[in-house]
Design a protein around this motif. Structure first.
Motif, PDB file in Angstrom:
ATOM      1  N   GLU A   1       0.887  -1.134  -0.163  1.00 24.54           N
ATOM      2  CA  GLU A   1      -0.159   0.391   0.320  1.00 24.54           C
ATOM      3  C   GLU A   1       0.801   1.672  -0.436  1.00 24.54           C
ATOM      4  OE1 GLU A   1      -3.834   0.861   0.333  1.00 24.54           O
ATOM      5  OE2 GLU A   1      -3.811   2.420   1.656  1.00 24.54           O
ATOM      6  N   MET A   2       1.662   1.590   0.815  1.00 25.10           N
ATOM      7  CA  MET A   2       2.882   2.175   1.036  1.00 25.10           C
ATOM      8  C   MET A   2       3.312   2.608  -0.688  1.00 25.10           C
ATOM      9  SD  MET A   2       4.079   2.639   4.601  1.00 25.10           S
ATOM     10  CE  MET A   2       5.091   3.883   4.644  1.00 25.10           C
ATOM     11  N   GLU A   3       4.159   1.498  -0.731  1.00 18.55           N
ATOM     12  CA  GLU A   3       4.298   1.735  -3.067  1.00 18.55           C
ATOM     13  C   GLU A   3       3.783   2.266  -3.173  1.00 18.55           C
ATOM     14  OE1 GLU A   3       8.208  -0.215  -2.923  1.00 18.55           O
ATOM     15  OE2 GLU A   3       7.546   1.301  -5.310  1.00 18.55           O
ATOM     16  N   ASP A   4       2.639   1.929  -3.910  1.00 25.20           N
ATOM     17  CA  ASP A   4       1.660   2.603  -4.594  1.00 25.20           C
ATOM     18  C   ASP A   4       1.232   4.931  -3.909  1.00 25.20           C
ATOM     19  OD1 ASP A   4       1.419   1.217  -5.802  1.00 25.20           O
ATOM     20  OD2 ASP A   4      -0.897   0.501  -4.830  1.00 25.20           O
ATOM     21  N   LEU A   5       1.329   4.897  -2.336  1.00 20.05           N
ATOM     22  CA  LEU A   5       1.026   6.014  -1.333  1.00 20.05           C
ATOM     23  C   LEU A   5       2.640   7.441  -2.274  1.00 20.05           C
ATOM     24  CD1 LEU A   5       0.046   5.686   1.464  1.00 20.05           C
ATOM     25  CD2 LEU A   5      -1.529   6.357  -0.547  1.00 20.05           C
ATOM     26  N   LEU A   6       3.761   6.157  -2.062  1.00 23.69           N
ATOM     27  CA  LEU A   6       5.467   7.396  -1.567  1.00 23.69           C
ATOM     28  C   LEU A   6       5.483   7.193  -3.917  1.00 23.69           C
ATOM     29  CD1 LEU A   6       7.430   5.647   1.008  1.00 23.69           C
ATOM     30  CD2 LEU A   6       5.229   7.421   0.786  1.00 23.69           C
ATOM     31  N   LYS A   7       5.433   6.120  -4.165  1.00 23.98           N
ATOM     32  CA  LYS A   7       6.258   6.591  -5.894  1.00 23.98           C
ATOM     33  C   LYS A   7       6.419   7.467  -6.601  1.00 23.98           C
ATOM     34  CE  LYS A   7       2.270   4.140  -8.350  1.00 23.98           C
ATOM     35  NZ  LYS A   7       1.776   2.934  -8.536  1.00 23.98           N
ATOM     36  N   GLU A   8       5.226   8.453  -6.140  1.00 21.67           N
ATOM     37  CA  GLU A   8       5.076   9.979  -6.554  1.00 21.67           C
ATOM     38  C   GLU A   8       5.660  11.097  -5.428  1.00 21.67           C
ATOM     39  OE1 GLU A   8       3.770   9.886  -8.994  1.00 21.67           O
ATOM     40  OE2 GLU A   8       2.647   8.116  -9.190  1.00 21.67           O
ATOM     41  N   GLY A   9       6.709  10.785  -4.981  1.00 22.82           N
ATOM     42  CA  GLY A   9       6.990  11.442  -3.730  1.00 22.82           C
ATOM     43  C   GLY A   9       6.408  12.347  -3.288  1.00 22.82           C
ATOM     44  N   GLY A  10       7.167  13.255  -2.182  1.00 21.09           N
ATOM     45  CA  GLY A  10       6.091  14.290  -1.791  1.00 21.09           C
ATOM     46  C   GLY A  10       5.088  14.259  -0.253  1.00 21.09           C
ATOM     47  N   ASN A  11       5.644  12.725   0.283  1.00 24.06           N
ATOM     48  CA  ASN A  11       5.395  12.549   0.945  1.00 24.06           C
ATOM     49  C   ASN A  11       6.451  12.796   2.492  1.00 24.06           C
ATOM     50  OD1 ASN A  11       2.567  10.963   0.246  1.00 24.06           O
ATOM     51  ND2 ASN A  11       4.374  10.497  -0.825  1.00 24.06           N
ATOM     52  N   VAL A  12       5.158  13.165   4.114  1.00 18.43           N
ATOM     53  CA  VAL A  12       5.970  13.177   5.462  1.00 18.43           C
ATOM     54  C   VAL A  12       5.609  11.878   5.742  1.00 18.43           C
ATOM     55  CG1 VAL A  12       6.460  14.420   6.924  1.00 18.43           C
ATOM     56  CG2 VAL A  12       5.866  15.596   4.941  1.00 18.43           C
ATOM     57  N   VAL A  13       6.400  11.232   6.299  1.00 17.24           N
ATOM     58  CA  VAL A  13       5.426   9.404   6.810  1.00 17.24           C
ATOM     59  C   VAL A  13       5.892   9.802   8.555  1.00 17.24           C
ATOM     60  CG1 VAL A  13       6.117   6.992   7.210  1.00 17.24           C
ATOM     61  CG2 VAL A  13       5.882   9.072   4.355  1.00 17.24           C
ATOM     62  N   ASP A  14       5.229   9.027   9.192  1.00 18.42           N
ATOM     63  CA  ASP A  14       5.271   9.003   9.993  1.00 18.42           C
ATOM     64  C   ASP A  14       4.715   7.736  11.130  1.00 18.42           C
ATOM     65  OD1 ASP A  14       3.302   9.235  13.719  1.00 18.42           O
ATOM     66  OD2 ASP A  14       2.720  11.085  12.434  1.00 18.42           O
ATOM     67  N   TYR A  15       6.037   7.405  11.700  1.00 17.58           N
ATOM     68  CA  TYR A  15       5.707   5.938  11.902  1.00 17.58           C
ATOM     69  C   TYR A  15       7.076   5.980  13.252  1.00 17.58           C
ATOM     70  CZ  TYR A  15       3.643   1.112  12.652  1.00 17.58           C
ATOM     71  OH  TYR A  15       3.634  -0.014  13.046  1.00 17.58           O
ATOM     72  N   HIS A  16       7.022   4.835  14.258  1.00 19.41           N
ATOM     73  CA  HIS A  16       7.644   4.518  15.266  1.00 19.41           C
ATOM     74  C   HIS A  16       8.757   3.629  15.246  1.00 19.41           C
ATOM     75  CE1 HIS A  16       4.791   0.487  16.506  1.00 19.41           C
ATOM     76  NE2 HIS A  16       4.245   1.598  16.066  1.00 19.41           N
ATOM     77  N   THR A  17       8.662   3.049  14.344  1.00 18.24           N
ATOM     78  CA  THR A  17      10.334   1.805  13.879  1.00 18.24           C
ATOM     79  C   THR A  17       9.943   2.015  12.683  1.00 18.24           C
ATOM     80  OG1 THR A  17      10.675  -0.186  13.437  1.00 18.24           O
ATOM     81  CG2 THR A  17       8.880   0.283  13.606  1.00 18.24           C
ATOM     82  N   CYS A  18      11.106   2.237  11.836  1.00 22.66           N
ATOM     83  CA  CYS A  18      11.563   2.321  10.295  1.00 22.66           C
ATOM     84  C   CYS A  18      12.318   1.619   9.670  1.00 22.66           C
ATOM     85  CB  CYS A  18      12.904   4.106  10.764  1.00 22.66           C
ATOM     86  SG  CYS A  18      14.283   3.588  11.883  1.00 22.66           S
ATOM     87  N   GLU A  19      12.511   0.188  10.371  1.00 24.30           N
ATOM     88  CA  GLU A  19      13.369  -0.651   9.826  1.00 24.30           C
ATOM     89  C   GLU A  19      12.852  -1.696   8.363  1.00 24.30           C
ATOM     90  OE1 GLU A  19      14.101  -2.839  13.027  1.00 24.30           O
ATOM     91  OE2 GLU A  19      12.248  -3.475  12.396  1.00 24.30           O
ATOM     92  N   LEU A  20      11.573  -1.706   8.846  1.00 27.01           N
ATOM     93  CA  LEU A  20      11.072  -2.087   7.867  1.00 27.01           C
ATOM     94  C   LEU A  20      10.741  -2.288   6.507  1.00 27.01           C
ATOM     95  CD1 LEU A  20       7.092  -1.836   8.751  1.00 27.01           C
ATOM     96  CD2 LEU A  20       8.355  -0.777   9.600  1.00 27.01           C
ATOM     97  N   PHE A  21      11.568  -0.708   5.919  1.00 27.89           N
ATOM     98  CA  PHE A  21      10.889   0.746   5.098  1.00 27.89           C
ATOM     99  C   PHE A  21      11.700   0.053   3.936  1.00 27.89           C
ATOM    100  CE2 PHE A  21       8.347   3.295   7.948  1.00 27.89           C
ATOM    101  CZ  PHE A  21       7.404   2.422   7.715  1.00 27.89           C
ATOM    102  N   PRO A  22      12.130   0.344   2.798  1.00 22.46           N
ATOM    103  CA  PRO A  22      13.370   0.268   1.571  1.00 22.46           C
ATOM    104  C   PRO A  22      13.600   1.618   1.923  1.00 22.46           C
ATOM    105  CG  PRO A  22      11.131  -0.565   0.545  1.00 22.46           C
ATOM    106  CD  PRO A  22      10.903   0.062   2.512  1.00 22.46           C
ATOM    107  N   GLU A  23      14.650   1.353   2.116  1.00 23.18           N
ATOM    108  CA  GLU A  23      16.374   2.899   2.071  1.00 23.18           C
ATOM    109  C   GLU A  23      15.750   3.248   0.799  1.00 23.18           C
ATOM    110  OE1 GLU A  23      20.145   0.760   1.897  1.00 23.18           O
ATOM    111  OE2 GLU A  23      20.589   3.286   2.741  1.00 23.18           O
ATOM    112  N   ARG A  24      15.672   2.740  -0.609  1.00 17.61           N
ATOM    113  CA  ARG A  24      15.147   4.188  -1.262  1.00 17.61           C
ATOM    114  C   ARG A  24      14.221   4.898  -1.531  1.00 17.61           C
ATOM    115  NH1 ARG A  24      11.237   1.520  -4.021  1.00 17.61           N
ATOM    116  NH2 ARG A  24      10.454  -1.196  -3.494  1.00 17.61           N
ATOM    117  N   TRP A  25      13.222   4.424  -0.299  1.00 21.92           N
ATOM    118  CA  TRP A  25      12.021   5.385  -0.215  1.00 21.92           C
ATOM    119  C   TRP A  25      12.794   6.941   0.307  1.00 21.92           C
ATOM    120  CZ3 TRP A  25       7.448   1.870   2.465  1.00 21.92           C
ATOM    121  CH2 TRP A  25       6.616   1.058   1.486  1.00 21.92           C
ATOM    122  N   PHE A  26      13.177   6.817   0.802  1.00 22.39           N
ATOM    123  CA  PHE A  26      13.196   8.075   1.501  1.00 22.39           C
ATOM    124  C   PHE A  26      14.622   9.120   1.284  1.00 22.39           C
ATOM    125  CE2 PHE A  26      10.919   5.899   4.371  1.00 22.39           C
ATOM    126  CZ  PHE A  26      10.061   6.163   4.523  1.00 22.39           C
TER     127      PHE A  26
END
Ligand code: ADP
Ligand code: MN
Length: 174
Positions: free
Chosen positions: A66-91
């Motif tokens: 779900e997040m891949e779809d949201l983030l692929k366009e860029g321009g987001n501020v993502v808010d979460y209490h942990t961060c190791e699960l996300f792909p490095e390339r997203w941010f």
């Protein structure tokens, strides 16, 4: 234009001010706030429940899809209490919010967290678990530790992000 706006991750122990700060960043910059906790609830991205800990087990695959779809366009501020699960390339920028133990205690008490949860989160903050996790998961030069004990600090953090974004835009031909 093919160039996309950057995605920013705001992470930190619960109560450090991620949601408040992310909302302010979104307002100041026009980026879109993505509250991952809310996304998980709304989409019911769970694969079970741990009675003993009173917590749901996250269905990471569903969330990441779900997040891949949201983030692929860029321009987001993502808010979460942990961060190791996300792909490095997203941010393009990873902010780790920090708060002093007594600040965190007061905030969690106001929120009605029980003692077990308060102790857990205060220990997490004291041991800088999220900061270490961020430094292990992302390039060190994009990880920024920000103290967020007061409203003044929060405002200056938001200003800093705005300046970072303006510089990023002029470097990338926006
Ligand atoms: P998180 O999303 O990290 O759990 P919140 O943004 O929900 O944290 O903030 C928790 C509480 O602390 C809220 O009541 C918020 O208004 C307050 N708060 C957050 N950051 C600050 C700050 N820098 N100064 C003062 N109060 C803050
Ligand atoms: Mn939050």
């Amino acid at each position: 234009m093919t160039q996309k706006l950057p995605n920013i991750l705001v992470t930190g122990t619960p109560g450090t001010g991620k949601t408040t700060t992310s909302e302010m960043i979104a307002e100041a910059t026009g980026l879109t706030h993505v509250n991952v906790g809310e996304l998980i609830k709304a989409g019911q991205f769970y694969e079970g429940y741990l009675e003993e800990y009173d917590t749901h087990i996250l269905d990471e695959d569903k969330l990441l899809d779900e997040m891949e779809d949201l983030l692929k366009e860029g321009g987001n501020v993502v808010d979460y209490h942990t961060c190791e699960l996300f792909p490095e390339r997203w941010f393009d920028l990873v902010l780790v919010l920090r708060a002093q133990t007594h600040t965190l205690f007061d905030r969690m008490e106001k929120r009605g967290y029980n003692q077990k949860k308060r102790d857990e989160n205060m220990e997490c903050e004291i041991m800088q678990v999220v900061l270490d996790e961020a430094r292990e998961s992302y390039a060190p030069e994009i990880v920024v530790e920000l103290s967020s004990d007061t409203v003044d600090e929060m405002e200056s953090n938001v200003d800093r992000v705005k300046m970072w974004l303006d510089a990023w835009k002029s470097q990338h031909g926006f």
